[in-house]
Enzyme design. Structure first.
Site, short mmCIF file in Angstrom:
data_model
loop_
_atom_site.label_atom_id
_atom_site.label_comp_id
_atom_site.label_asym_id
_atom_site.label_seq_id
_atom_site.Cartn_x
_atom_site.Cartn_y
_atom_site.Cartn_z
N LYS A 1 110.61 12.85 70.02
CA LYS A 1 109.65 13.91 70.10
C LYS A 1 108.26 13.33 70.45
CE LYS A 1 106.94 14.70 65.99
NZ LYS A 1 105.53 14.42 66.23
N ASN A 2 107.99 12.09 69.71
CA ASN A 2 106.61 11.44 70.17
C ASN A 2 106.54 10.71 71.54
OD1 ASN A 2 105.83 12.39 67.78
ND2 ASN A 2 105.90 10.15 66.63
N ARG B 1 99.25 17.88 67.46
CA ARG B 1 98.44 16.73 67.61
C ARG B 1 98.34 16.37 69.19
NH1 ARG B 1 94.52 14.37 65.16
NH2 ARG B 1 94.41 12.03 65.98
N CYS C 1 99.89 17.27 61.55
CA CYS C 1 100.29 17.57 60.38
C CYS C 1 99.03 16.87 59.83
CB CYS C 1 101.34 16.60 60.17
SG CYS C 1 102.96 17.46 60.75
N ARG D 1 92.88 11.38 60.87
CA ARG D 1 93.34 11.71 62.12
C ARG D 1 92.29 11.41 63.20
NH1 ARG D 1 99.00 14.31 62.58
NH2 ARG D 1 99.39 12.57 63.93
N PRO D 2 91.25 10.43 63.30
CA PRO D 2 90.13 10.65 64.32
C PRO D 2 90.68 10.14 65.68
CG PRO D 2 90.18 8.57 62.89
CD PRO D 2 91.27 9.60 62.36
N ILE D 3 89.81 10.41 66.77
CA ILE D 3 90.44 10.00 68.22
C ILE D 3 89.28 9.34 68.45
CG2 ILE D 3 91.87 11.66 68.48
CD1 ILE D 3 89.78 13.53 70.08
N ASP E 1 106.58 6.92 60.08
CA ASP E 1 107.51 8.13 60.04
C ASP E 1 108.50 8.27 59.35
OD1 ASP E 1 105.14 8.98 61.44
OD2 ASP E 1 106.05 8.60 63.40
N ILE F 1 99.30 3.09 57.08
CA ILE F 1 98.98 3.67 58.49
C ILE F 1 98.20 5.22 58.23
CG2 ILE F 1 99.49 4.72 60.70
CD1 ILE F 1 100.49 1.81 60.42
N ARG G 1 109.16 21.35 63.79
CA ARG G 1 108.29 20.68 64.79
C ARG G 1 108.95 19.38 65.67
NH1 ARG G 1 102.33 21.03 62.84
NH2 ARG G 1 102.08 20.00 64.92
N1 EPU Z 1 93.22 6.03 64.45
C1 EPU Z 1 91.80 5.81 64.44
N2 EPU Z 1 91.03 6.16 65.55
C2 EPU Z 1 91.99 6.81 66.80
C3 EPU Z 1 93.13 6.80 66.58
C4 EPU Z 1 94.05 6.33 65.28
O1 EPU Z 1 91.27 5.37 63.57
O2 EPU Z 1 91.21 7.07 67.75
C5 EPU Z 1 93.90 5.61 63.29
C6 EPU Z 1 94.35 6.69 62.49
O3 EPU Z 1 93.64 7.33 61.81
C7 EPU Z 1 95.74 6.04 61.54
C8 EPU Z 1 96.16 4.97 62.78
O4 EPU Z 1 94.99 4.59 63.47
O5 EPU Z 1 95.30 5.65 60.55
C9 EPU Z 1 97.49 5.38 63.58
O6 EPU Z 1 97.01 6.30 64.49
P1 EPU Z 1 98.06 6.26 65.86
O7 EPU Z 1 96.85 6.55 66.75
O8 EPU Z 1 98.95 5.10 66.07
O9 EPU Z 1 98.80 7.70 65.50
P2 EPU Z 1 99.00 9.08 66.43
O10 EPU Z 1 99.14 8.81 67.83
O11 EPU Z 1 97.78 10.26 66.04
C10 EPU Z 1 101.48 9.09 66.54
C11 EPU Z 1 102.39 9.93 66.34
C12 EPU Z 1 102.44 10.05 64.50
C13 EPU Z 1 102.79 8.55 64.03
C14 EPU Z 1 101.71 7.64 64.65
C15 EPU Z 1 102.04 6.39 63.89
C16 EPU Z 1 102.62 11.59 67.96
C17 EPU Z 1 102.05 12.85 68.41
N3 EPU Z 1 102.21 11.20 66.81
O12 EPU Z 1 100.20 9.72 65.97
O13 EPU Z 1 103.86 10.78 64.40
O14 EPU Z 1 102.96 8.69 62.70
O15 EPU Z 1 101.61 7.67 66.05
O16 EPU Z 1 103.26 5.82 64.55
O17 EPU Z 1 102.84 10.68 68.88
C18 EPU Z 1 105.13 12.06 63.19
O18 EPU Z 1 106.07 12.21 64.15
O19 EPU Z 1 105.46 12.74 61.85
C19 EPU Z 1 103.85 11.69 63.20
C20 EPU Z 1 102.92 11.81 62.35
#
Ligand code: EPU
Length: 419
Positions: A22-23, A92, A116, A121-123, A304, A326, A397
């Site tokens: 998925k990811n 997301r 979710c 979940r900031p970017i 996950d 995380i 999902r």
């Molecule tokens: N973070 C920040 N700023 C950012 C981005 C992330 O502070 O700009 C923090 C987040 O708040 C979190 C940590 O960094 O505490 C990890 O975030 P990451 O960016 O790695 O996660 P993501 O890209 O939003 C993906 C997967 C998630 C999975 C995480 C960690 C996708 C669409 N989602 O999320 O998958 O938990 O990586 O491996 O690829 C799931 O599949 O159930 C799921 C939530």
């Protein structure tokens, strides 16, 4: 809206074939808009997150053809329009259109992505990367406008090895002028899969899978064929299930290296496993031993799989401690497990304790997110009696054909549509 109904307490045996990740797929599909020729992606899972991305592609005017697990995307005629909230918030991963459209058109306008509710979940790290490459980011009532007259290569050090930021910066950098270096990059298998896809289209990316990724910008990307890597979270979910109630359950079409951290935890718990090149055969032991889990970025124990393994830990003798590093809000499944007879306690946002073994009983429970849903599916299959999981759409999902896959190994499970 759906709910899932499970008649638990049955031993499961036979084969479960794992689908594409998925990811990974949720990044590959938006990445296709970088190419102005048709690309073909195989082994795409049939899950609702992919359908939501197709909706965005269709909205932008891409030609999308789907046949079984193969998706062909022709973005040659797409229009770079504002992506409205009602479609961006469905998942997301819609944020990958930021990097991809910025790279192709030097401008993107879209609302903050959904997903979710497992934390804030900031970017900020994605945006910091775009800005380092010369982009200007403005935000107004959740609408992000990102523009760049000249997107140029940059040295970007991520404060945290974020999966999303690493991929998004890679997408933006592919067609930028000059070289981008991402340090403290995420190393998850899907990072490598996305980099390979981009390289198959003619990008120049090296180092994916290590903490430093180098991207030399190119002018043009061409048509290609690419395959989605097997889903190591789906793999892990079925391995955990087999460790609880499997009898000769074989999980196939997998890459065992990707689940090494889980394998070592299951070994600690006393689970016998036979590990092949692309399969793992598991039978549940008579008795499971407690263990402690600390989630970490890859190759550490994946967040996950933290909620799915919590269901297994309710069956282990003794006190198991979970440390979630995380996400800040990933223990809501424990409340539901307690309703089924588990003994768990959330000590802080990041620490929980599970005391086992507990006899689980079927109950009416609620999935609060995708992996919490997976945790309840495992618990429901272990439990005696009938479990009803409300909000089962979360589960759909991320788990392709979950009802069929589980029915094939002997589970009594069904999905009911409700208003
Ligand atoms: N973070 C920040 N700023 C950012 C981005 C992330 O502070 O700009 C923090 C987040 O708040 C979190 C940590 O960094 O505490 C990890 O975030 P990451 O960016 O790695 O996660 P993501 O890209 O939003 C993906 C997967 C998630 C999975 C995480 C960690 C996708 C669409 N989602 O999320 O998958 O938990 O990586 O491996 O690829 C799931 O599949 O159930 C799921 C939530």
């Amino acid at each position: 809206m759906h709910r899932m109904i499970i008649e638990g307490g049955r031993e499961l045996s036979g084969e479960v074939r794992i689908s594409g990740s998925k990811n990974s797929a949720v990044a590959l599909v938006p990445a296709a808009v970088l190419c102005d020729e048709e690309v073909t992606i195989a082994n795409v899972p049939n899950i609702s997150d992919i359908k939501a991305l197709e909706e965005i592609l269709n909205y932008l005017g891409a030609k999308v053809e789907k046949q079984k697990d193969i998706i062909k995307i022709d973005s040659s005629k797409i229009e770079n329009k504002l992506i409205p909230e009602k479609i961006s918030k469905k998942l997301r991963a819609s944020y990958y259109f930021m990097g991809a459209l910025l790279s192709r058109f030097k401008k993107v306008e879209m609302y903050f992505p959904g997903g979710c509710s497992i934390g804030a979940r900031p970017i900020n790290l994605h945006l910091k990367g775009f800005e380092a490459m010369g982009a200007k980011v403005t935000e107004n009532d959740n609408l992000f406008t990102i523009t760049a007259d000249n997107l140029k290569g940059a040295k970007i050090n991520l404060d945290f090895a974020s999966v999303g930021a690493t991929i998004n910066i890679m997408l933006a950098a592919v067609k930028a002028n000059g070289t981008t270096v991402i340090s403290n990059a995420a190393k998850e298998p899907h990072i490598v899969n996305v980099a390979t896809f981009l390289n198959n289209m003619g990008a120049k990316i090296s180092g994916a899978g290590t903490s430093e990724i180098k991207i030399i910008g190119v002018k043009h990307l061409h048509s290609c064929f690419h395959e989605v890597v097997p889903d190591y979270i789906e793999t892990g979910t079925y391995m955990i299930l087999a460790s609880a109630i499997g009898k000769d359950m074989t999980i196939t079409n997998i890459i065992p290296d990707h689940v090494e951290s889980l394998i070592s935890k299951l070994e600690e718990m006393g689970v016998p496993m036979q590990i092949g090149i692309d399969f793992i055969r598991i039978s549940a032991p008579q008795k499971l031993k407690q263990t402690n889990i600390k989630t970490q970025v890859y190759p550490g124990f994946p967040t996950d799989l933290q909620q799915p393994i919590a269901a297994l830990l309710t069956q282990a003798s003794g006190k198991s401690i979970i440390n979630e590093t995380i996400w800040e809000n990933r223990f809501l499944n424990l409340l539901e497990l307690n309703k089924m007879g588990a003994t768990t306690e959330t000590l802080t946002n990041s620490k929980a304790v599970i005391i086992g073994p507990s006899k689980l009983k079927g109950k009416k429970v609620k999935a609060t997110d995708l992996r919490a849903g997976a945790s309840l599916v495992i618990a429901g299959l272990i439990a005696e009696g009938k479990t009803i999981i409300e909000n089962a759409d979360y589960i759909l999902r991320g788990y392709e054909n979950i009802i069929e896959k589980l029915t094939n190994v002997g589970a009594k499970i069904s999905l009911e549509e409700i208003e």
